[in-house]
Enzyme design. Structure first.
Site, short mmCIF file in Angstrom:
data_model
loop_
_atom_site.label_atom_id
_atom_site.label_comp_id
_atom_site.label_asym_id
_atom_site.label_seq_id
_atom_site.Cartn_x
_atom_site.Cartn_y
_atom_site.Cartn_z
N ARG A 280 -0.31 2.91 -1.55
CA ARG A 280 -1.41 3.44 -0.75
C ARG A 280 -1.00 3.55 0.69
O ARG A 280 -0.24 2.72 1.19
CB ARG A 280 -2.63 2.53 -0.88
CG ARG A 280 -3.22 2.59 -2.29
CD ARG A 280 -4.29 1.59 -2.47
NE ARG A 280 -3.95 0.41 -1.73
CZ ARG A 280 -4.83 -0.32 -1.09
NH1 ARG A 280 -6.09 0.01 -1.10
NH2 ARG A 280 -4.44 -1.39 -0.45
N SER B 106 4.93 -6.09 -1.88
CA SER B 106 4.65 -7.27 -2.69
C SER B 106 5.68 -7.51 -3.78
O SER B 106 5.41 -7.41 -4.97
CB SER B 106 3.23 -7.18 -3.25
OG SER B 106 2.32 -7.09 -2.19
N ASP C 257 0.98 -9.22 0.00
CA ASP C 257 -0.45 -8.92 -0.05
C ASP C 257 -1.36 -10.09 0.34
O ASP C 257 -2.39 -9.89 0.96
CB ASP C 257 -0.85 -8.34 -1.41
CG ASP C 257 -0.35 -9.17 -2.58
OD1 ASP C 257 0.30 -10.21 -2.34
OD2 ASP C 257 -0.60 -8.79 -3.73
#
Ligand code: ADP
Length: 463
Positions: free
Chosen positions: A78, A147, A200
Protein backbone atom coordinates in the site's frame (compact mmCIF):
# COMPACT_ATOMS: atom_id res chain seq x y z
CA UNK A 1 -22.12 -45.30 21.97
CA UNK A 2 -18.67 -46.43 23.03
CA UNK A 3 -17.16 -44.39 20.22
CA UNK A 4 -18.96 -41.25 21.33
CA UNK A 5 -17.59 -41.80 24.81
CA UNK A 6 -14.13 -41.93 23.29
CA UNK A 7 -14.79 -38.58 21.59
CA UNK A 8 -15.86 -37.06 24.89
CA UNK A 9 -12.67 -38.39 26.47
CA UNK A 10 -10.67 -36.64 23.76
CA UNK A 11 -12.57 -33.43 24.44
CA UNK A 12 -11.84 -33.70 28.13
CA UNK A 13 -8.19 -34.33 27.41
CA UNK A 14 -8.15 -31.24 25.16
CA UNK A 15 -9.77 -29.10 27.85
CA UNK A 16 -7.22 -30.23 30.40
CA UNK A 17 -4.36 -29.69 27.99
CA UNK A 18 -5.52 -26.17 27.15
CA UNK A 19 -6.33 -25.20 30.69
CA UNK A 20 -5.11 -21.73 31.67
CA UNK A 21 -5.99 -21.05 35.31
CA UNK A 22 -4.82 -17.65 36.48
CA UNK A 23 -1.86 -19.16 38.34
CA UNK A 24 -0.53 -20.57 35.12
CA UNK A 25 -1.12 -17.30 33.29
CA UNK A 26 0.93 -15.54 35.96
CA UNK A 27 3.77 -17.97 35.30
CA UNK A 28 3.55 -17.05 31.63
CA UNK A 29 3.60 -13.35 32.57
CA UNK A 30 6.75 -13.88 34.63
CA UNK A 31 8.38 -15.95 31.92
CA UNK A 32 7.65 -13.25 29.34
CA UNK A 33 9.22 -10.56 31.52
CA UNK A 34 12.25 -12.77 32.21
CA UNK A 35 12.75 -13.58 28.52
CA UNK A 36 12.46 -9.89 27.66
CA UNK A 37 15.28 -9.22 30.10
CA UNK A 38 17.37 -12.00 28.63
CA UNK A 39 16.78 -10.83 25.06
CA UNK A 40 17.87 -7.31 26.01
CA UNK A 41 20.92 -8.56 27.91
CA UNK A 42 22.70 -10.21 25.02
CA UNK A 43 22.32 -10.99 21.34
CA UNK A 44 20.73 -14.44 21.14
CA UNK A 45 20.10 -14.43 24.89
CA UNK A 46 16.48 -15.49 24.43
CA UNK A 47 14.08 -16.80 21.85
CA UNK A 48 12.72 -13.25 22.02
CA UNK A 49 14.90 -11.29 19.64
CA UNK A 50 14.08 -7.91 21.21
CA UNK A 51 15.23 -6.02 18.12
CA UNK A 52 16.34 -2.41 18.32
CA UNK A 53 14.20 -0.19 16.11
CA UNK A 54 16.33 2.97 16.58
CA UNK A 55 13.02 4.80 16.92
CA UNK A 56 13.77 7.00 19.94
CA UNK A 57 11.02 9.58 19.43
CA UNK A 58 7.36 8.99 18.82
CA UNK A 59 4.94 11.32 17.05
CA UNK A 60 3.14 13.61 19.48
CA UNK A 61 0.75 15.65 17.39
CA UNK A 62 2.98 18.59 16.56
CA UNK A 63 3.88 17.10 13.17
CA UNK A 64 3.03 19.23 10.19
CA UNK A 65 3.10 18.75 6.45
CA UNK A 66 2.58 16.04 3.87
CA UNK A 67 4.25 12.66 4.28
CA UNK A 68 4.15 9.34 2.51
CA UNK A 69 4.29 5.73 3.54
CA UNK A 70 4.89 2.50 1.72
CA UNK A 71 3.67 -0.63 3.45
CA UNK A 72 5.16 -3.87 2.17
CA UNK A 73 4.64 -7.01 4.16
CA UNK A 74 2.42 -9.51 2.43
CA UNK A 75 0.56 -10.19 -0.73
CA UNK A 76 -0.46 -6.56 -1.08
CA UNK A 77 1.47 -3.37 -0.76
CA UNK A 78 0.00 0.00 0.00
CA UNK A 79 1.06 3.53 -0.61
CA UNK A 80 -0.37 6.37 1.35
CA UNK A 81 -0.13 10.06 1.85
CA UNK A 82 -0.97 11.77 5.11
CA UNK A 83 -1.44 15.47 5.62
CA UNK A 84 -0.77 16.70 9.13
CA UNK A 85 -1.98 19.94 10.60
CA UNK A 86 0.29 20.28 13.63
CA UNK A 87 -0.74 21.35 17.12
CA UNK A 88 -3.74 19.17 17.61
CA UNK A 89 -3.62 15.46 17.03
CA UNK A 90 -5.43 15.46 13.76
CA UNK A 91 -4.75 13.86 10.45
CA UNK A 92 -6.16 16.30 7.93
CA UNK A 93 -6.31 13.99 5.03
CA UNK A 94 -5.29 10.52 4.08
CA UNK A 95 -5.14 8.80 0.70
CA UNK A 96 -4.50 5.12 0.41
CA UNK A 97 -3.93 2.90 -2.55
CA UNK A 98 -3.66 -0.83 -2.32
CA UNK A 99 -2.07 -3.04 -4.97
CA UNK A 100 -1.46 -6.76 -5.17
CA UNK A 101 2.12 -7.74 -5.85
CA UNK A 102 2.26 -9.74 -9.07
CA UNK A 103 3.20 -13.29 -8.17
CA UNK A 104 6.18 -13.43 -10.53
CA UNK A 105 7.79 -10.40 -8.85
CA UNK A 106 7.85 -12.18 -5.49
CA UNK A 107 10.51 -14.54 -6.80
CA UNK A 108 12.15 -12.26 -9.31
CA UNK A 109 15.07 -9.82 -8.83
CA UNK A 110 15.53 -6.91 -6.47
CA UNK A 111 15.43 -4.48 -9.38
CA UNK A 112 12.18 -5.86 -10.77
CA UNK A 113 10.39 -5.77 -7.43
CA UNK A 114 11.54 -2.35 -6.30
CA UNK A 115 11.11 -0.79 -9.77
CA UNK A 116 7.53 -1.98 -9.79
CA UNK A 117 6.89 -0.46 -6.36
CA UNK A 118 8.71 2.79 -7.20
CA UNK A 119 6.69 3.20 -10.42
CA UNK A 120 3.46 2.78 -8.56
CA UNK A 121 4.57 5.21 -5.88
CA UNK A 122 5.56 7.74 -8.53
CA UNK A 123 2.17 7.52 -10.19
CA UNK A 124 0.51 7.95 -6.82
CA UNK A 125 2.59 11.04 -6.06
CA UNK A 126 1.96 12.55 -9.48
CA UNK A 127 -1.77 12.08 -9.26
CA UNK A 128 -1.86 14.35 -6.24
CA UNK A 129 -0.07 17.18 -8.08
CA UNK A 130 -3.15 18.44 -9.80
CA UNK A 131 -4.96 18.65 -6.47
CA UNK A 132 -3.67 20.27 -3.31
CA UNK A 133 0.07 20.20 -3.47
CA UNK A 134 1.21 22.07 -6.59
CA UNK A 135 3.70 24.37 -4.97
CA UNK A 136 5.85 21.93 -3.05
CA UNK A 137 9.21 21.51 -4.74
CA UNK A 138 11.01 19.98 -1.76
CA UNK A 139 12.10 16.43 -1.44
CA UNK A 140 9.32 14.22 -0.19
CA UNK A 141 9.72 12.07 2.88
CA UNK A 142 8.68 8.46 3.08
CA UNK A 143 8.08 6.03 5.91
CA UNK A 144 8.85 2.49 4.76
CA UNK A 145 7.07 -0.32 6.59
CA UNK A 146 8.86 -3.50 5.65
CA UNK A 147 7.46 -6.42 7.64
CA UNK A 148 10.16 -9.00 7.16
CA UNK A 149 13.05 -9.90 9.48
CA UNK A 150 15.47 -6.99 9.28
CA UNK A 151 18.63 -6.19 11.18
CA UNK A 152 18.17 -2.50 11.70
CA UNK A 153 21.32 -0.36 11.34
CA UNK A 154 19.72 3.04 11.90
CA UNK A 155 16.23 4.46 12.10
CA UNK A 156 16.12 4.58 8.31
CA UNK A 157 18.17 1.58 7.27
CA UNK A 158 18.40 -2.14 7.82
CA UNK A 159 19.57 -5.36 6.27
CA UNK A 160 17.19 -8.09 5.17
CA UNK A 161 17.93 -11.26 7.13
CA UNK A 162 15.58 -13.52 5.17
CA UNK A 163 12.38 -13.40 3.17
CA UNK A 164 9.16 -14.94 4.48
CA UNK A 165 5.53 -15.13 3.32
CA UNK A 166 6.26 -16.46 -0.14
CA UNK A 167 8.94 -13.97 -1.18
CA UNK A 168 12.24 -15.35 -2.52
CA UNK A 169 14.52 -12.77 -4.05
CA UNK A 170 18.03 -13.90 -3.27
CA UNK A 171 19.84 -10.71 -4.24
CA UNK A 172 18.07 -8.66 -1.56
CA UNK A 173 19.07 -10.93 1.34
CA UNK A 174 21.94 -9.28 3.20
CA UNK A 175 21.34 -5.95 1.48
CA UNK A 176 20.18 -2.63 2.82
CA UNK A 177 16.50 -2.47 1.88
CA UNK A 178 16.00 1.30 2.04
CA UNK A 179 18.88 1.65 -0.41
CA UNK A 180 17.22 -0.83 -2.78
CA UNK A 181 14.07 1.29 -2.69
CA UNK A 182 15.88 4.63 -2.97
CA UNK A 183 17.87 3.43 -5.98
CA UNK A 184 14.66 2.31 -7.67
CA UNK A 185 13.01 5.66 -6.92
CA UNK A 186 16.03 7.42 -8.42
CA UNK A 187 15.81 5.24 -11.54
CA UNK A 188 12.17 6.26 -11.87
CA UNK A 189 12.96 9.93 -11.32
CA UNK A 190 11.10 10.19 -8.05
CA UNK A 191 12.64 12.63 -5.61
CA UNK A 192 11.92 10.96 -2.30
CA UNK A 193 13.92 10.01 0.80
CA UNK A 194 13.34 7.03 3.08
CA UNK A 195 13.11 8.84 6.43
CA UNK A 196 12.39 5.75 8.49
CA UNK A 197 12.32 1.98 8.07
CA UNK A 198 10.09 0.10 10.52
CA UNK A 199 8.02 -3.01 10.92
CA UNK A 200 4.26 -2.94 11.28
CA UNK A 201 4.09 -3.08 15.10
CA UNK A 202 6.33 -0.02 15.39
CA UNK A 203 3.99 1.84 13.02
CA UNK A 204 1.06 0.85 15.21
CA UNK A 205 2.81 2.14 18.34
CA UNK A 206 3.58 5.42 16.53
CA UNK A 207 -0.05 5.93 15.55
CA UNK A 208 -1.22 4.94 19.04
CA UNK A 209 1.15 7.44 20.62
CA UNK A 210 0.12 10.16 18.19
CA UNK A 211 -3.50 9.69 19.20
CA UNK A 212 -2.84 9.15 22.91
CA UNK A 213 0.46 10.00 24.61
CA UNK A 214 -0.05 7.34 27.32
CA UNK A 215 0.47 4.60 24.73
CA UNK A 216 3.47 2.48 25.70
CA UNK A 217 3.12 -0.69 23.63
CA UNK A 218 1.52 -2.08 20.49
CA UNK A 219 0.26 -5.56 19.79
CA UNK A 220 -0.87 -7.09 16.51
CA UNK A 221 -3.01 -10.21 16.53
CA UNK A 222 -4.10 -11.12 13.02
CA UNK A 223 -2.78 -13.80 10.71
CA UNK A 224 0.37 -13.66 12.82
CA UNK A 225 1.19 -11.92 16.09
CA UNK A 226 3.87 -9.54 17.32
CA UNK A 227 4.40 -6.73 19.81
CA UNK A 228 6.67 -3.77 20.45
CA UNK A 229 7.02 -1.34 23.33
CA UNK A 230 8.87 1.67 24.63
CA UNK A 231 11.97 0.71 26.67
CA UNK A 232 14.45 2.78 28.65
CA UNK A 233 17.86 2.75 26.94
CA UNK A 234 19.67 1.80 30.16
CA UNK A 235 17.67 -1.44 30.18
CA UNK A 236 18.99 -2.32 26.70
CA UNK A 237 22.11 -3.91 28.08
CA UNK A 238 23.21 -5.62 24.87
CA UNK A 239 23.80 -2.20 23.37
CA UNK A 240 26.16 -0.55 25.86
CA UNK A 241 26.50 3.19 25.63
CA UNK A 242 23.34 3.57 23.61
CA UNK A 243 22.33 7.18 24.06
CA UNK A 244 19.13 8.78 22.92
CA UNK A 245 17.91 12.24 23.80
CA UNK A 246 14.62 10.80 24.99
CA UNK A 247 16.29 8.12 27.10
CA UNK A 248 14.22 5.43 25.43
CA UNK A 249 13.73 3.41 22.29
CA UNK A 250 11.06 1.23 20.73
CA UNK A 251 11.93 -2.47 20.94
CA UNK A 252 10.42 -4.87 18.41
CA UNK A 253 9.96 -8.00 20.51
CA UNK A 254 9.14 -10.51 17.76
CA UNK A 255 7.06 -12.08 20.52
CA UNK A 256 5.57 -14.73 18.23
CA UNK A 257 8.77 -16.64 18.89
CA UNK A 258 8.36 -16.55 22.68
CA UNK A 259 8.56 -19.92 24.37
CA UNK A 260 8.15 -21.13 27.93
CA UNK A 261 7.59 -24.51 29.53
CA UNK A 262 4.60 -22.93 31.27
CA UNK A 263 2.68 -22.64 28.00
CA UNK A 264 -0.08 -25.27 27.95
CA UNK A 265 0.80 -27.51 25.03
CA UNK A 266 -1.22 -30.39 23.59
CA UNK A 267 -0.41 -33.15 21.14
CA UNK A 268 -2.19 -31.11 18.48
CA UNK A 269 0.24 -28.23 18.99
CA UNK A 270 3.17 -30.62 18.79
CA UNK A 271 1.88 -32.14 15.54
CA UNK A 272 1.10 -28.75 14.05
CA UNK A 273 4.60 -27.55 14.86
CA UNK A 274 6.24 -30.66 13.44
CA UNK A 275 4.37 -30.33 10.15
CA UNK A 276 4.99 -26.59 9.84
CA UNK A 277 7.70 -25.11 7.60
CA UNK A 278 9.37 -23.62 10.72
CA UNK A 279 9.37 -26.28 13.45
CA UNK A 280 10.47 -25.08 16.90
CA UNK A 281 9.95 -21.48 15.87
CA UNK A 282 7.10 -19.07 16.58
CA UNK A 283 5.79 -21.25 19.42
CA UNK A 284 3.68 -18.49 21.02
CA UNK A 285 2.28 -17.42 17.66
CA UNK A 286 1.26 -20.99 16.88
CA UNK A 287 -1.02 -21.01 19.93
CA UNK A 288 -2.50 -17.57 19.36
CA UNK A 289 -2.62 -16.27 15.81
CA UNK A 290 -5.34 -16.61 13.19
CA UNK A 291 -3.13 -18.53 10.85
CA UNK A 292 -3.08 -21.43 13.31
CA UNK A 293 -6.27 -21.49 15.39
CA UNK A 294 -8.35 -23.01 12.60
CA UNK A 295 -5.62 -25.55 11.99
CA UNK A 296 -5.55 -26.62 15.65
CA UNK A 297 -9.34 -27.04 15.63
CA UNK A 298 -9.08 -29.01 12.41
CA UNK A 299 -6.55 -31.37 13.93
CA UNK A 300 -8.72 -31.95 17.00
CA UNK A 301 -11.82 -32.64 14.92
CA UNK A 302 -9.86 -34.88 12.59
CA UNK A 303 -8.67 -36.91 15.53
CA UNK A 304 -12.18 -37.17 16.92
CA UNK A 305 -13.43 -38.14 13.52
CA UNK A 306 -10.85 -40.90 13.28
CA UNK A 307 -12.08 -42.24 16.60
CA UNK A 308 -15.77 -42.09 15.82
CA UNK A 309 -16.30 -40.96 12.25
CA UNK A 310 -18.42 -37.99 13.36
CA UNK A 311 -18.05 -36.36 9.96
CA UNK A 312 -16.13 -37.08 6.80
CA UNK A 313 -13.94 -34.01 6.27
CA UNK A 314 -12.69 -31.24 8.50
CA UNK A 315 -13.50 -27.57 9.01
CA UNK A 316 -10.41 -25.43 9.09
CA UNK A 317 -10.43 -21.68 8.52
CA UNK A 318 -10.28 -19.37 11.53
CA UNK A 319 -13.12 -17.01 10.42
CA UNK A 320 -15.16 -20.17 9.96
CA UNK A 321 -14.49 -21.33 13.49
CA UNK A 322 -15.43 -17.86 14.69
CA UNK A 323 -18.74 -18.01 12.86
CA UNK A 324 -19.52 -21.41 14.34
CA UNK A 325 -18.30 -20.38 17.77
CA UNK A 326 -20.52 -17.30 17.76
CA UNK A 327 -23.62 -19.21 16.78
CA UNK A 328 -25.86 -18.67 19.79
CA UNK A 329 -29.00 -20.17 18.33
CA UNK A 330 -30.28 -23.11 20.39
CA UNK A 331 -30.29 -25.40 17.38
CA UNK A 332 -26.86 -24.20 16.21
CA UNK A 333 -28.31 -23.42 12.82
CA UNK A 334 -25.26 -21.52 11.63
CA UNK A 335 -22.99 -24.43 12.46
CA UNK A 336 -25.30 -26.71 10.52
CA UNK A 337 -25.33 -24.29 7.59
CA UNK A 338 -21.52 -24.08 7.48
CA UNK A 339 -21.23 -27.84 7.52
CA UNK A 340 -23.84 -28.17 4.80
CA UNK A 341 -22.87 -25.34 2.49
CA UNK A 342 -19.18 -24.72 3.06
CA UNK A 343 -17.92 -28.16 3.99
CA UNK A 344 -20.57 -30.09 2.08
CA UNK A 345 -21.32 -32.35 5.01
CA UNK A 346 -25.11 -32.51 5.43
CA UNK A 347 -27.02 -33.67 8.46
CA UNK A 348 -24.48 -33.19 11.20
CA UNK A 349 -26.36 -34.07 14.41
CA UNK A 350 -26.87 -31.41 17.08
CA UNK A 351 -24.63 -33.13 19.59
CA UNK A 352 -21.78 -33.08 17.08
CA UNK A 353 -22.45 -29.44 16.32
CA UNK A 354 -22.24 -28.73 20.04
CA UNK A 355 -18.98 -30.61 20.19
CA UNK A 356 -17.52 -28.54 17.35
CA UNK A 357 -18.48 -25.29 19.07
CA UNK A 358 -16.90 -26.54 22.28
CA UNK A 359 -13.63 -27.34 20.53
CA UNK A 360 -13.55 -23.85 18.96
CA UNK A 361 -14.22 -22.41 22.39
CA UNK A 362 -11.42 -24.29 24.12
CA UNK A 363 -8.82 -23.39 21.49
CA UNK A 364 -9.87 -19.72 21.23
CA UNK A 365 -10.12 -19.26 24.98
CA UNK A 366 -6.57 -20.48 25.44
CA UNK A 367 -5.38 -18.15 22.68
CA UNK A 368 -7.08 -15.08 24.12
CA UNK A 369 -5.86 -15.78 27.62
CA UNK A 370 -2.26 -16.39 26.54
CA UNK A 371 -2.28 -13.15 24.55
CA UNK A 372 -3.46 -11.36 27.70
CA UNK A 373 -0.60 -12.93 29.68
CA UNK A 374 1.83 -11.71 27.02
CA UNK A 375 0.53 -8.16 27.32
CA UNK A 376 0.78 -8.23 31.12
CA UNK A 377 4.33 -9.57 30.69
CA UNK A 378 5.23 -6.36 28.86
CA UNK A 379 3.52 -4.24 31.52
CA UNK A 380 5.44 -6.09 34.20
CA UNK A 381 8.73 -5.49 32.43
CA UNK A 382 8.11 -1.75 32.36
CA UNK A 383 6.62 -1.56 35.85
CA UNK A 384 3.07 -0.87 34.74
CA UNK A 385 1.44 -4.01 36.11
CA UNK A 386 0.77 -2.47 39.50
CA UNK A 387 3.10 -4.88 41.27
CA UNK A 388 4.92 -2.01 42.94
CA UNK A 389 7.93 -1.62 40.67
CA UNK A 390 7.23 2.07 40.13
CA UNK A 391 5.80 2.96 43.48
CA UNK A 392 8.92 2.41 45.51
CA UNK A 393 8.33 1.97 49.21
CA UNK A 394 4.76 3.15 49.26
CA UNK A 395 2.11 0.73 50.33
CA UNK A 396 -0.06 -0.87 47.76
CA UNK A 397 -3.12 1.08 48.79
CA UNK A 398 -1.67 4.44 47.79
CA UNK A 399 0.19 3.05 44.84
CA UNK A 400 -0.98 5.30 42.05
CA UNK A 401 -1.19 3.29 38.90
CA UNK A 402 -0.58 5.42 35.83
CA UNK A 403 -2.98 5.28 32.92
CA UNK A 404 -1.43 2.85 30.46
CA UNK A 405 -2.55 2.43 26.88
CA UNK A 406 -1.71 -0.48 24.58
CA UNK A 407 -2.47 0.03 20.89
CA UNK A 408 -3.90 -3.08 19.33
CA UNK A 409 -4.67 -4.19 15.78
CA UNK A 410 -5.35 -7.29 13.75
CA UNK A 411 -8.37 -9.15 12.46
CA UNK A 412 -8.37 -11.81 15.16
CA UNK A 413 -8.78 -9.22 17.89
CA UNK A 414 -11.07 -6.81 16.04
CA UNK A 415 -13.33 -9.35 14.29
CA UNK A 416 -13.50 -12.33 16.62
CA UNK A 417 -15.63 -11.16 19.56
CA UNK A 418 -15.15 -14.25 21.72
CA UNK A 419 -11.39 -14.08 21.36
CA UNK A 420 -11.43 -10.44 22.41
CA UNK A 421 -13.69 -11.13 25.38
CA UNK A 422 -11.50 -13.97 26.64
CA UNK A 423 -8.48 -11.72 26.34
CA UNK A 424 -10.11 -8.93 28.34
CA UNK A 425 -11.43 -11.30 30.97
CA UNK A 426 -7.98 -12.79 31.53
CA UNK A 427 -6.37 -9.36 31.69
CA UNK A 428 -8.69 -8.46 34.57
CA UNK A 429 -8.13 -11.83 36.26
CA UNK A 430 -4.35 -11.46 36.15
CA UNK A 431 -4.14 -7.80 37.14
CA UNK A 432 -7.18 -7.51 39.37
CA UNK A 433 -9.95 -4.98 38.75
CA UNK A 434 -8.17 -2.10 40.49
CA UNK A 435 -5.11 -2.24 38.30
CA UNK A 436 -6.85 -3.41 35.14
CA UNK A 437 -9.05 -0.33 35.03
CA UNK A 438 -5.94 1.75 34.32
CA UNK A 439 -4.91 -0.44 31.40
CA UNK A 440 -6.62 0.46 28.16
CA UNK A 441 -6.46 -1.63 25.03
CA UNK A 442 -7.15 0.76 22.22
CA UNK A 443 -7.82 -0.37 18.68
CA UNK A 444 -5.98 1.70 16.11
CA UNK A 445 -6.58 1.49 12.43
CA UNK A 446 -3.94 0.97 9.83
CA UNK A 447 -1.04 1.80 12.13
CA UNK A 448 1.42 0.00 9.89
CA UNK A 449 0.84 2.55 7.13
CA UNK A 450 -0.32 5.69 8.90
CA UNK A 451 2.15 5.25 11.75
CA UNK A 452 5.02 5.00 9.28
CA UNK A 453 3.96 8.28 7.63
CA UNK A 454 3.77 9.89 11.09
CA UNK A 455 7.26 8.63 11.92
CA UNK A 456 8.51 9.99 8.61
CA UNK A 457 7.22 13.36 9.83
CA UNK A 458 8.90 12.95 13.23
CA UNK A 459 12.20 12.07 11.56
CA UNK A 460 11.81 14.41 8.62
CA UNK A 461 14.91 16.34 7.61
CA UNK A 462 12.60 19.30 7.06
CA UNK A 463 11.47 19.49 10.64
P1 ADP B 1 -3.04 -9.60 8.59
O1 ADP B 1 -2.73 -10.04 9.97
O2 ADP B 1 -3.00 -10.74 7.60
O3 ADP B 1 -2.30 -8.40 8.14
P2 ADP B 1 -5.63 -8.92 9.62
O4 ADP B 1 -5.11 -8.16 10.75
O5 ADP B 1 -6.85 -8.40 8.92
O6 ADP B 1 -4.56 -9.14 8.50
O7 ADP B 1 -5.95 -10.36 10.15
C1 ADP B 1 -6.53 -11.31 9.34
C2 ADP B 1 -6.63 -12.59 10.12
O8 ADP B 1 -7.51 -12.43 11.20
C3 ADP B 1 -7.17 -13.72 9.28
O9 ADP B 1 -6.11 -14.49 8.77
C4 ADP B 1 -7.96 -14.54 10.27
O10 ADP B 1 -7.14 -15.52 10.83
C5 ADP B 1 -8.33 -13.58 11.35
N1 ADP B 1 -9.72 -13.15 11.23
C6 ADP B 1 -10.25 -12.20 10.44
N2 ADP B 1 -11.58 -12.09 10.61
C7 ADP B 1 -11.92 -13.00 11.53
C8 ADP B 1 -13.15 -13.40 12.15
N3 ADP B 1 -14.31 -12.84 11.87
N4 ADP B 1 -13.09 -14.35 13.06
C9 ADP B 1 -11.93 -14.94 13.38
N5 ADP B 1 -10.77 -14.63 12.84
C10 ADP B 1 -10.74 -13.67 11.92
Amino acid sequence: RRKWRRVLALLEELEEGCDTPVGRLRQVVDAMAVEMHAGLASEGGSKLKMLLSFVDRLPNGSEKGTYYALDLGGTNFRVLRVQLGGQRSSILEKDVERQPIPQHLMTSTSENLFDFIASDLKEFVERERDSSETSLPRRRELGFTFSFPVKQTSVSSGILIKWTKGFHIEDVVGREVSECLEQAMARKGLNMRVAILVNDTVGTLALGHYLDADTVAAVIIGTGTNACYWERTDAIIKCQGLLTSSGGMVINMEWGNFWSSHLPRTMYDIELDAKSPNPNDQGFEKMIAGMYLGEIVRRVLQRMSQEADIFGTDPSKTPMIAAMHEDDSPELAEVARIFREVLEIPDVPLKVRKLVVKVCDVVTRRAGRLAAAGIVGILKKIGRDGSGGITGGRSRSDARMRRTVVAIEGGLYTSYTMFREYLHEALIEILGEDIAQHVILKVTEDGSGTGAALLAATYSSNS
